[in-house]
Motif scaffolding. Sequence first.
Motif, PDB file in Angstrom:
ATOM      1  N   GLY A  12     -23.621  24.882  56.135  1.00  0.00           N
ATOM      2  CA  GLY A  12     -24.939  24.332  55.850  1.00  0.00           C
ATOM      3  C   GLY A  12     -24.946  23.146  54.907  1.00  0.00           C
ATOM      4  N   SER A  13     -23.804  22.777  54.377  1.00  0.00           N
ATOM      5  CA  SER A  13     -23.772  21.678  53.407  1.00  0.00           C
ATOM      6  C   SER A  13     -23.688  20.325  54.115  1.00  0.00           C
ATOM      7  N   PRO A  14     -24.145  19.268  53.452  1.00  0.00           N
ATOM      8  CA  PRO A  14     -24.122  17.932  54.058  1.00  0.00           C
ATOM      9  C   PRO A  14     -22.713  17.445  54.415  1.00  0.00           C
ATOM     10  N   ASP A  15     -21.704  17.903  53.678  1.00  0.00           N
ATOM     11  CA  ASP A  15     -20.320  17.469  53.944  1.00  0.00           C
ATOM     12  C   ASP A  15     -19.536  18.526  54.724  1.00  0.00           C
ATOM     13  N   GLN A  16     -20.221  19.274  55.573  1.00  0.00           N
ATOM     14  CA  GLN A  16     -19.629  20.378  56.330  1.00  0.00           C
ATOM     15  C   GLN A  16     -18.377  19.992  57.114  1.00  0.00           C
ATOM     16  N   GLN A  17     -18.301  18.754  57.597  1.00  0.00           N
ATOM     17  CA  GLN A  17     -17.163  18.352  58.417  1.00  0.00           C
ATOM     18  C   GLN A  17     -15.928  18.007  57.584  1.00  0.00           C
ATOM     19  N   ALA A  18     -16.031  18.156  56.256  1.00  0.00           N
ATOM     20  CA  ALA A  18     -14.878  17.947  55.382  1.00  0.00           C
ATOM     21  C   ALA A  18     -14.022  19.217  55.268  1.00  0.00           C
ATOM     22  N   ALA A  19     -14.464  20.308  55.880  1.00  0.00           N
ATOM     23  CA  ALA A  19     -13.696  21.562  55.852  1.00  0.00           C
ATOM     24  C   ALA A  19     -12.395  21.391  56.647  1.00  0.00           C
ATOM     25  N   ILE A  20     -11.452  22.276  56.402  1.00  0.00           N
ATOM     26  CA  ILE A  20     -10.133  22.200  57.042  1.00  0.00           C
ATOM     27  C   ILE A  20     -10.172  22.763  58.452  1.00  0.00           C
ATOM     28  N   ALA A  21      -9.531  22.061  59.387  1.00  0.00           N
ATOM     29  CA  ALA A  21      -9.445  22.522  60.776  1.00  0.00           C
ATOM     30  C   ALA A  21      -8.482  23.701  60.860  1.00  0.00           C
ATOM     31  N   VAL A  22      -8.934  24.777  61.490  1.00  0.00           N
ATOM     32  CA  VAL A  22      -8.073  25.948  61.692  1.00  0.00           C
ATOM     33  C   VAL A  22      -7.564  26.011  63.133  1.00  0.00           C
ATOM     34  N   ALA A  23      -8.207  25.273  64.023  1.00  0.00           N
ATOM     35  CA  ALA A  23      -7.751  25.123  65.409  1.00  0.00           C
ATOM     36  C   ALA A  23      -8.150  23.722  65.851  1.00  0.00           C
ATOM     37  N   SER A  24      -7.234  23.026  66.493  1.00  0.00           N
ATOM     38  CA  SER A  24      -7.507  21.658  66.899  1.00  0.00           C
ATOM     39  C   SER A  24      -6.987  21.423  68.313  1.00  0.00           C
ATOM     40  N   TYR A  25      -7.830  20.846  69.141  1.00  0.00           N
ATOM     41  CA  TYR A  25      -7.472  20.534  70.523  1.00  0.00           C
ATOM     42  C   TYR A  25      -7.851  19.089  70.811  1.00  0.00           C
ATOM     43  N   PRO A  26      -7.090  18.127  70.264  1.00  0.00           N
ATOM     44  CA  PRO A  26      -7.447  16.716  70.419  1.00  0.00           C
ATOM     45  C   PRO A  26      -7.472  16.263  71.877  1.00  0.00           C
ATOM     46  N   GLU A  27      -6.675  16.897  72.719  1.00  0.00           N
ATOM     47  CA  GLU A  27      -6.685  16.529  74.134  1.00  0.00           C
ATOM     48  C   GLU A  27      -8.011  16.904  74.804  1.00  0.00           C
ATOM     49  N   GLN A  28      -8.717  17.871  74.210  1.00  0.00           N
ATOM     50  CA  GLN A  28     -10.033  18.265  74.705  1.00  0.00           C
ATOM     51  C   GLN A  28     -11.159  17.677  73.860  1.00  0.00           C
ATOM     52  N   GLY A  29     -10.806  17.088  72.719  1.00  0.00           N
ATOM     53  CA  GLY A  29     -11.780  16.396  71.887  1.00  0.00           C
ATOM     54  C   GLY A  29     -12.563  17.262  70.922  1.00  0.00           C
ATOM     55  N   TRP A  30     -12.003  18.400  70.484  1.00  0.00           N
ATOM     56  CA  TRP A  30     -12.729  19.257  69.547  1.00  0.00           C
ATOM     57  C   TRP A  30     -11.800  19.962  68.583  1.00  0.00           C
ATOM     58  N   ALA A  31     -12.401  20.467  67.484  1.00  0.00           N
ATOM     59  CA  ALA A  31     -11.674  21.245  66.481  1.00  0.00           C
ATOM     60  C   ALA A  31     -12.617  22.281  65.880  1.00  0.00           C
TER      61      ALA A  31
END
Length: 62
Positions: A12-31
């Motif tokens: 809920g915080s304004p900087d929510q996307q600064a959290a650490i990725a625990v799963a990443s699928y760059p070939e699919q375009g999401w984390a």
Amino acid sequence: MCQHKTDCPSAGSPDQQAAIAVASYPEQGWALLCNGVLVFEDTGAVLPDGRCLDPVGRGAAG
């Protein structure tokens, strides 16, 4: 949700996307971040409660 020594920003915080990725699928375009936010390469996101956020600079989706 976050288990890091210094807590990551909550979904809920304004900087929510600064959290650490625990799963990443760059070939699919999401984390999956440790705060439960699903982010896309265009900076759009889906919050844990199901709300969608438009890509940065394009306003909020309802």
